[in-house]
Each structure stands twice: as C-alpha cells, then as structure tokens.
Design a protein around this motif. Structure first.
Motif, mmCIF file in Angstrom:
data_model
loop_
_atom_site.group_PDB
_atom_site.id
_atom_site.type_symbol
_atom_site.label_atom_id
_atom_site.label_comp_id
_atom_site.label_asym_id
_atom_site.label_seq_id
_atom_site.Cartn_x
_atom_site.Cartn_y
_atom_site.Cartn_z
ATOM 1 N N TYR A 1 28.959 68.532 23.593
ATOM 2 C CA TYR A 1 29.077 67.164 23.080
ATOM 3 C C TYR A 1 29.074 66.163 24.233
ATOM 4 O O TYR A 1 28.335 65.165 24.210
ATOM 5 C CB TYR A 1 30.356 67.021 22.257
ATOM 6 C CG TYR A 1 30.835 65.601 22.104
ATOM 7 C CD1 TYR A 1 30.178 64.702 21.253
ATOM 8 C CD2 TYR A 1 31.936 65.135 22.818
ATOM 9 C CE1 TYR A 1 30.618 63.380 21.129
ATOM 10 C CE2 TYR A 1 32.388 63.832 22.692
ATOM 11 C CZ TYR A 1 31.722 62.959 21.849
ATOM 12 O OH TYR A 1 32.151 61.658 21.730
ATOM 13 N N LYS B 1 25.653 65.755 25.917
ATOM 14 C CA LYS B 1 24.651 65.080 25.096
ATOM 15 C C LYS B 1 25.007 63.620 24.826
ATOM 16 O O LYS B 1 24.132 62.745 24.832
ATOM 17 C CB LYS B 1 24.481 65.811 23.764
ATOM 18 C CG LYS B 1 24.030 67.255 23.869
ATOM 19 C CD LYS B 1 22.614 67.374 24.411
ATOM 20 C CE LYS B 1 22.141 68.819 24.387
ATOM 21 N NZ LYS B 1 20.779 68.976 24.940
ATOM 22 N N THR C 1 28.035 65.188 10.036
ATOM 23 C CA THR C 1 27.304 65.524 11.255
ATOM 24 C C THR C 1 26.500 66.807 11.055
ATOM 25 O O THR C 1 25.334 66.902 11.471
ATOM 26 C CB THR C 1 28.270 65.685 12.439
ATOM 27 O OG1 THR C 1 28.923 64.430 12.680
ATOM 28 C CG2 THR C 1 27.542 66.112 13.705
ATOM 29 N N ALA D 1 22.148 68.007 10.884
ATOM 30 C CA ALA D 1 21.621 68.944 11.874
ATOM 31 C C ALA D 1 20.249 69.465 11.455
ATOM 32 O O ALA D 1 19.958 69.619 10.266
ATOM 33 C CB ALA D 1 22.588 70.111 12.060
ATOM 34 N N LYS D 2 19.408 69.747 12.430
ATOM 35 C CA LYS D 2 18.073 70.270 12.162
ATOM 36 C C LYS D 2 18.058 71.786 12.275
ATOM 37 O O LYS D 2 18.684 72.360 13.172
ATOM 38 C CB LYS D 2 17.060 69.672 13.149
ATOM 39 C CG LYS D 2 16.852 68.177 12.997
ATOM 40 C CD LYS D 2 15.819 67.672 13.992
ATOM 41 C CE LYS D 2 15.581 66.168 13.834
ATOM 42 N NZ LYS D 2 14.587 65.665 14.821
ATOM 43 N N SER E 1 20.459 72.680 15.238
ATOM 44 C CA SER E 1 20.549 71.777 16.385
ATOM 45 C C SER E 1 21.344 70.553 15.947
ATOM 46 O O SER E 1 20.913 69.801 15.070
ATOM 47 C CB SER E 1 19.151 71.356 16.856
ATOM 48 O OG SER E 1 19.242 70.423 17.914
ATOM 49 N N ASP F 1 23.129 66.906 16.286
ATOM 50 C CA ASP F 1 22.959 65.616 16.950
ATOM 51 C C ASP F 1 24.338 65.048 17.246
ATOM 52 O O ASP F 1 25.001 64.500 16.372
ATOM 53 C CB ASP F 1 22.165 64.656 16.053
ATOM 54 C CG ASP F 1 21.961 63.290 16.700
ATOM 55 O OD1 ASP F 1 22.300 63.135 17.895
ATOM 56 O OD2 ASP F 1 21.473 62.377 16.002
ATOM 57 N N TYR F 2 24.781 65.187 18.496
ATOM 58 C CA TYR F 2 26.104 64.699 18.876
ATOM 59 C C TYR F 2 26.145 63.181 19.023
ATOM 60 O O TYR F 2 27.215 62.596 19.175
ATOM 61 C CB TYR F 2 26.562 65.368 20.177
ATOM 62 C CG TYR F 2 26.754 66.858 20.043
ATOM 63 C CD1 TYR F 2 27.863 67.374 19.396
ATOM 64 C CD2 TYR F 2 25.803 67.754 20.543
ATOM 65 C CE1 TYR F 2 28.046 68.742 19.261
ATOM 66 C CE2 TYR F 2 25.970 69.132 20.416
ATOM 67 C CZ TYR F 2 27.094 69.610 19.775
ATOM 68 O OH TYR F 2 27.277 70.972 19.636
ATOM 69 N N ASN F 3 24.982 62.552 18.980
ATOM 70 C CA ASN F 3 24.907 61.085 18.984
ATOM 71 C C ASN F 3 24.587 60.564 17.583
ATOM 72 O O ASN F 3 24.016 59.489 17.431
ATOM 73 C CB ASN F 3 23.813 60.614 19.957
ATOM 74 C CG ASN F 3 24.239 60.698 21.405
ATOM 75 O OD1 ASN F 3 25.251 60.128 21.787
ATOM 76 N ND2 ASN F 3 23.479 61.424 22.213
ATOM 77 N N THR F 4 24.972 61.307 16.586
ATOM 78 C CA THR F 4 24.617 60.960 15.221
ATOM 79 C C THR F 4 24.976 59.514 14.863
ATOM 80 O O THR F 4 26.055 59.035 15.175
ATOM 81 C CB THR F 4 25.308 61.909 14.220
ATOM 82 O OG1 THR F 4 24.997 61.496 12.890
ATOM 83 C CG2 THR F 4 26.819 61.932 14.400
ATOM 84 N N PRO G 1 31.564 63.185 15.361
ATOM 85 C CA PRO G 1 30.514 63.877 16.122
ATOM 86 C C PRO G 1 30.889 65.160 16.860
ATOM 87 O O PRO G 1 29.996 65.870 17.320
ATOM 88 C CB PRO G 1 30.086 62.809 17.135
ATOM 89 C CG PRO G 1 31.347 62.026 17.381
ATOM 90 C CD PRO G 1 32.069 61.990 16.060
#
Length: 365
Positions: free
Chosen positions: A199, A202, A277, A281-282, A293, A295-298, A305
């Motif tokens: 986290y 990123k 969050t 995720a992808k 994957s 996204d910690y900058n969601t 996050p």
C-alpha cells in the motif's frame, strides 16, 4: 467496537441469522457459538483434508471448519496457520491438499504446483478479505486522520513527533502532544507487512522507497512478533502507532485512524469501506484463476484503501481429493460462508467477486 453488521457489502444476501459467539484472535479455540450458516444440502464432503498456510485467514478457517463439520458429519478439515510461504511449499510437496496464502502464488511456484496437480493448473481463489487497521495510542487524537504520505514518513522515521505539522494539518482542532512517535512493525515475516508496505509503495511512491516484502525493510522503529504482539505493545505503550488486522485491533480496543483514499475522503474502516476497494480490484488471472490486482489509490467513494486478500490455492483438476476440496470451498465461497466472517473482524467478499469465486470452485474436478 464490534465489526459493523451494517457495513456488510452491498449485494450480499444473508442466508441465515447468525448468532456467533466466537471472536477472532491468534488464540481462537473455536468458541462455543452456533454452527452458523449451513452447507448447501448434498454438498458435503465425506473425507479428510489437510491444509496450511496464511495466519491472517486462520480465524476465518477455524470458524468455517467448525460450521462445515457440524453440518457435514463425514467430513474433516485440518488447517494449520504455518505462514503463507510454508503453506505454498506444503502444497507443492503434496503434504497439503490446498494452501492459504496472503498473496497469489508466484510464477515459479505456480509451475511447480501445477505439475503437482497433474491434469490441471493450480489456481488462486480469493477467499478472505482482511482489512488492515492503522492503530495508535496517543492522547488527544481520538479520531486521527492520516494519508499515505504521512504514514510513509512516520514509518520511515521522517516524522518523529505527534504534533508534527504534517499530522496537525490533517487533524484540525486536535490537541496533539509533542510526544515522540514510536512506530511498531512486525519482527517476523508477515503477509500483513507485505500488504501494508505494498500500500505504501503504491499510494506514497515519493515517500516510501523500501518497496514491499514480508520482512520489514525500513530503518528504525520497534519490532513485535505476530499480530497479537503488535496489539499488545500498542495497547500498553503510549505514543505508539502500528498496523494490524482489524480483528486484533477490535479485540484489544485500539484506536483506528481514518485513512485518506484517492477520492480525497478520510474513510473509517468498516466491512463496507474495505469491500469497496476489493470490488474495484481487477482480475489478472486467466481462466478460473482469480488473482486480483488491488488499486491502493482507489478513488471509489467511501473506499478504505489498506486491505489484503488471502487466497486458497488448489488444483483445478487432478487432485485425488478434488470432491472434498470442492465441497469445502463451495461452502466458504457461498453467501452463507462469507456472512459468517463479519463477527471475526473480516469483510465478506463483494458479491461481484464472490460469484466469480463460486464459479471457479464449481470447476474443480
């Protein structure tokens, strides 16, 4: 404060009324609560399974196993929290029927694991959402707000006082003391550390130069062994700050900081906020592999996050115990199985993710 039922993720339908008495901790002995949500009729396994790995999901596994075995008298599941790395190696060597891991299995180990499976690849199945709380013990900051940059500077030793201007700017009106900050990290290798530093790497790239790993890399600070060691040290020591799974924060009644997400919101940690969050995720795996994957900058509104996902690693095809593995994971990935986690300090999988996991589990043969 107990984990908020109102924070259950949108779209998850509860299939049973829960009356669970168990409470998550490293020393959880299974408790004496109800058997929780039932396994679906006709879906019980009849043999024994041996598994090991992630300690972060151990409390979830204990609850699931208790419920599953109560409903399926012929089934037996033994899960040992030996750590993610040990679990993966046990799976590769054939001493574990499936493994729990705080991260998806790496490519070189995946090749070995798939060879062990024989007729089908090993697949990663996200099963447990473990929110990571930033916990602290400091007077005058009952509702502390922090962003990724400030957290990175605290844990790298660049911010050393609680009344530092960077912290004060995020907490208008708070009476922050001039007390020295004692940053506490895990002294043992930990998936929680790996995900927490992921986290930071990123979301605060300019301020965190230590990448991510299971072993703590930043200089300074104080080490404590295990999540229970972290919680105990923060609870007893004024001026401390650390990171720990939500269940340990709640069991020790620790203060939890609100964390700024990519949308600019300072978000409280709840099941709903952590799930948002994960919902974004992808999926980077192929076929029935559901490696995520995060996204910690969601920038999703209301998302918290700092989260980790623990996986079950199993053979898609070829395991001699495929039927029993499929039956147990069918329960853990069901809405009922997921709803059993809320009282333990976890967040249920978002329905959009849970449904994909259930489909992948159904393909095990």
């Amino acid at each position: 404060m107990k984990f908020q039922r109102s924070g259950y993720l949108a779209g998850i339908a509860l299939t049973a009324t829960l009356a669970l008495a168990a409470c998550g901790s490293d020393n959880n002995d299974g408790g004496t609560g109800s058997t929780g949500a039932s396994a679906a009729p006709g879906s019980c396994g009849t043999g024994s399974l041996t598994a090991q790995g992630s300690t972060a999901q151990k409390n979830a596994m204990d609850e699931w196993i208790k419920n599953y075995q109560a409903q399926c008298s012929g089934a037996k599941v033994d899960y040992q929290g030996t750590g993610s790395g040990a679990g993966v190696q046990a799976f590769i060597s054939g001493t574990a029927d499936f493994a729990g891991s705080d991260s998806a299995i790496k490519e070189d180990d995946l090749t070995k694991a798939s060879a062990k499976c024989g007729s089908g690849p090993a697949i990663n199945l996200p099963m447990v959402v473990g929110p990571i709380a930033v916990v602290y013990n400091v007077d005058g900051a009952d509702n502390l707000q922090l962003d990724a940059s400030t957290i990175a500077k605290i844990f790298s030793g660049k911010i050393t006082k609680w009344n530092d201007p960077a912290i004060a700017a995020l907490n208008s009106g708070a009476k922050l003391p001039s007390t020295a900050i004692q940053a506490v990290h895990r002294s043992d290798e930990s998936g929680t550390t790996d995900n927490f530093t992921k986290y930071l790497s990123k979301a605060a790239e300019a301020d965190w130069t230590f990448s991510n790993a299971k072993a703590w890399k930043a200089p300074g600070g104080t080490g404590a062994k295990g999540s229970d060691g972290i919680a105990s040290l923060v609870k007893s020591t004024p001026g401390t700050i650390s990171y720990v799974e939500l269940s340990f924060a709640e069991n020790s009644d620790l203060k939890k900081a609100k964390i700024k997400n990519g949308a600019g919101e300072f978000t409280e940690l709840t099941g709903d906020s952590a799930g948002k969050t994960i919902e974004g995720a992808k999926v980077t795996g192929t076929g029935n592999d559901l490696t995520l994957s995060i996204d910690y900058n969601t920038s999703t509104a209301g998302a918290y996050p700092i989260v980790l996902v623990t996986y079950e690693i199993a053979c898609e095809k070829g395991s001699p115990k495929a039927a029993d593995i499929k039956a147990f994971l069918n329960y853990t990935s069901s809405t009922g199985g997921q709803s059993a986690l809320g009282d333990l300090g976890y967040a249920p999988l978002p329905e959009s993710v849970r449904a994909k996991v259930a489909t992948s589990v159904a393909a095990i043969s």
